[in-house]
Design a protein around this motif. Structure first.
Motif, short mmCIF file in Angstrom:
data_model
loop_
_atom_site.label_atom_id
_atom_site.label_comp_id
_atom_site.label_asym_id
_atom_site.label_seq_id
_atom_site.Cartn_x
_atom_site.Cartn_y
_atom_site.Cartn_z
N GLY A 1 10.99 -10.75 -3.55
CA GLY A 1 11.66 -11.18 -4.76
C GLY A 1 11.78 -12.69 -4.82
O GLY A 1 11.80 -13.37 -3.78
N THR B 1 18.33 -10.98 -6.13
CA THR B 1 19.34 -9.97 -6.43
C THR B 1 19.88 -9.39 -5.13
O THR B 1 19.29 -9.55 -4.06
N GLU B 2 20.99 -8.68 -5.23
CA GLU B 2 21.57 -8.05 -4.05
C GLU B 2 20.61 -7.03 -3.45
O GLU B 2 20.49 -6.92 -2.22
N ASP B 3 19.92 -6.27 -4.31
CA ASP B 3 18.96 -5.29 -3.81
C ASP B 3 17.80 -5.96 -3.09
O ASP B 3 17.33 -5.48 -2.05
N GLU B 4 17.32 -7.08 -3.64
CA GLU B 4 16.22 -7.81 -3.01
C GLU B 4 16.64 -8.36 -1.66
O GLU B 4 15.88 -8.30 -0.68
N GLN B 5 17.83 -8.91 -1.60
CA GLN B 5 18.32 -9.44 -0.33
C GLN B 5 18.50 -8.32 0.70
O GLN B 5 18.20 -8.49 1.89
N ALA B 6 18.99 -7.17 0.24
CA ALA B 6 19.18 -6.05 1.16
C ALA B 6 17.85 -5.58 1.73
O ALA B 6 17.73 -5.29 2.93
N ARG B 7 16.82 -5.51 0.88
CA ARG B 7 15.50 -5.11 1.36
C ARG B 7 14.95 -6.14 2.37
O ARG B 7 14.39 -5.76 3.40
N ARG C 1 16.68 -8.14 4.31
CA ARG C 1 17.43 -8.03 5.57
C ARG C 1 16.96 -6.81 6.37
O ARG C 1 16.86 -6.87 7.60
N GLU C 2 16.68 -5.73 5.68
CA GLU C 2 16.17 -4.53 6.35
C GLU C 2 14.83 -4.83 7.02
O GLU C 2 14.59 -4.45 8.17
#
Length: 511
Positions: free
Chosen positions: A460, A495-501, A503-504
């Motif tokens: 992202g 986005t929060e979802d992009e950052q979460a992915r 980090r995973e």
């Protein structure tokens, strides 16, 4: 998924030998520490820098992101500091044109704060003493671009327009470290100094990774923790005092069009900058709050209100704390010159030397104060002083040297066109960010890629797997935040979802 090369392929990762002797041990991975490591390595000194956290993880990534002389310091008669900083502004601009570039600053006048003649005289002096070569001179606001007036609530506002420079502060730190490593220095992040003891002509230092090393000289570049290192790790008390001052910034959605910045006078005689940030935001700062704890880099609500009021005093668009999308603070370590108010304390640096000379004791150099603008000059000064009182040699060399990525060969706009032509699959915003961040090093990251798919996973906001692996291999990135908030600043736009992915993904890497 792209494969991560073995760690042994990375030249900056030092061998974990039980005992080694260095010419220089530097404590602290902020701008002063890495600039000193770069200068020392270029002189041929065997250099080790240790940083307990990440490079630029504290004060050096929490600046106003300016290479400037400090126009307000003229009011305190610090002509020497301003002149030195302005001369360094030209040096730094030449050394890294990808992460440092000229910016026009609009200075609206307010009769109730300072008289018009004072501002006019100060800006004339600012242009005169700095040896300006490439930057545009000061002009009256009335004769400048009409767009510069558009944000003001009063369209008849008088004032001036002058020049300074913008810098990506955290990348400036990393590029100094990269250049130091390329010249043989060992840069160790996540490694702290546990203790150091002088034993005649050598320092014996214990590090948190279990090593015991020896060094002919020790540089304490711990920033806000400079006194803590002196007292707790070395067992000494410095002669110079430290004033700790917190500077805070807020980020809001873009308040004005154009690439100019604003310097706003306030009734308390301070100034606050409003600066274009990452193309879609405005960066507003800074404050000056005296603190006692080096770790007190936490912004309070009064500072947020103060910065909002600064903007609302001049701009038609009014902001409130609800408009803040991000904020950050840093604690500056200033030399205590006895000034009563934090805003009046000198921003010049002081180098305190202990040992060396005829007694043959291993020298200790502690750095107090300083500005990101003058870090190169500070490092050169530090190395020269160590040469004078030790057996270390070598001549200054950094004044005319480029930082990694700075060899553009053409102006930045032409360089960006070359990048767009070669990597035609990149969107313009993506190409511009990469060109700004990496300059002439960009081909080493993108290589022979001919499509976005060749860059691996896209997390992202233009952050790809190829770039992430480069930052891990060559720029000491060890955590997601190292990449999102210092190496790239993309944490602000993903986005929060992009950052979460992301980090995973990062947690799945075998670092």
């Amino acid at each position: 998924m792209l494969n991560l090369p073995p760690q042994g392929d990375a030249p900056e990762i030092s061998a974990k030998l039980p005992s080694m002797t260095y010419d220089l041990l530097i404590v602290g991975g902020g701008i002063n520490g890495v600039a000193t490591a770069r200068d020392a390595a270029g002189r041929g000194w065997k250099t080790l820098l240790v940083e307990r956290d990440d490079l630029a993880s504290h004060t050096s990534s929490a600046s106003s992101k300016l290479i400037h002389g400090g126009i307000r310091y003229l009011e305190f008669y610090e002509f020497g500091l301003v002149r030195k900083a302005l001369k360094e502004r030209e040096v730094m601009l030449r050394s890294a044109p990808h992460i440092i570039w000229p910016m026009r600053f609009v200075f609206p006048h307010n009769d109730q704060i300072r008289p018009y003649w004072m501002i006019r005289a100060g800006l004339f002096l600012y242009d005169l003493i700095g040896g300006r070569r490439t930057l545009k001179g000061t002009r009256a606001l009335a004769k400048a671009n009409p767009q510069y007036r558009s944000p003001f609530s009063n369209p008849r506002t008088r004032g001036f327009v002058y020049s300074d420079c913008w810098v990506d502060d955290a990348r400036l730190v990393v590029l100094n470290a990269r250049d130091a490593a390329d010249k043989g220095a060992e840069i160790e992040t996540g490694v702290a100094l546990v203790s150091a003891k002088r034993e005649g002509p050598l320092w014996t230092a214990t590090l948190s990774d279990g090593r015991t090393i020896q060094a002919r000289a020790l540089v304490n570049a711990a920033g806000p923790w400079v006194s803590d290192v002196l007292e707790d790790k070395i067992g000494m008390t410095g002669k110079a005092g430290v004033r700790l001052v917190r500077g805070s910034h807020i980020v809001v959605r873009r308040l004005f069009a154009g690439d100019q910045a604003y310097i706003l006078q306030l009734p308390d005689k301070r100034v606050v900058f409003a600066i274009p940030y990452l193309d879609r935001y405005t960066l507003i700062g800074t404050t000056d709050i005296a603190v006692d704890d080096p770790a007190a880099a936490v912004m309070d609500t009064h500072e947020v209100d103060y910065l909002c009021r600064a903007v609302n005093l001049y701009f038609a668009i009014q902001i409130s704390p609800d408009d803040v999308v991000s904020l950050y603070s840093g604690v500056r370590s200033l030399y205590d010159d006895g000034a009563e108010d934090s805003k009046d304390v000198t921003r010049d640096y002081v180098l305190e030397m202990d040992g060396g000379g005829e007694n043959g004791e291993a020298p200790l150099l502690s750095i107090f104060g300083g500005k990101i603008t003058t870090a190169r000059a500070l490092a050169e000064d530090a190395a020269d002083r160590l040469c004078q009182i030790s057996t270390l040699g070598g001549a200054p060399w950094t004044r005319d040297a480029k930082l990694p990525g700075g060899e553009l060969g053409v102006g930045f706009d032409d360089f960006l066109e070359q990048v767009e032509a070669r990597y035609h699959f990149l969107e313009w915003e993506h190409a511009k960010r990469l060109a700004r961040a990496y300059g002439s090093l960009l081909p080493t990251i993108l290589g022979d890629a001919n499509s976005m798919a060749d860059l691996g996973e896209h997390f992202g906001a233009g952050l790809t797997e190829r770039e992430v692996l480069y930052l891990i291999e060559k720029e000491w990135a060890k955590t997601p935040d190292d990449i999102l908030w210092r190496r790239s600043k993309l944490g602000l736009v993903m986005t929060e979802d992009e950052q979460a992915r992301f980090r995973e993904y990062f947690e799945g890497l075998a670092l």
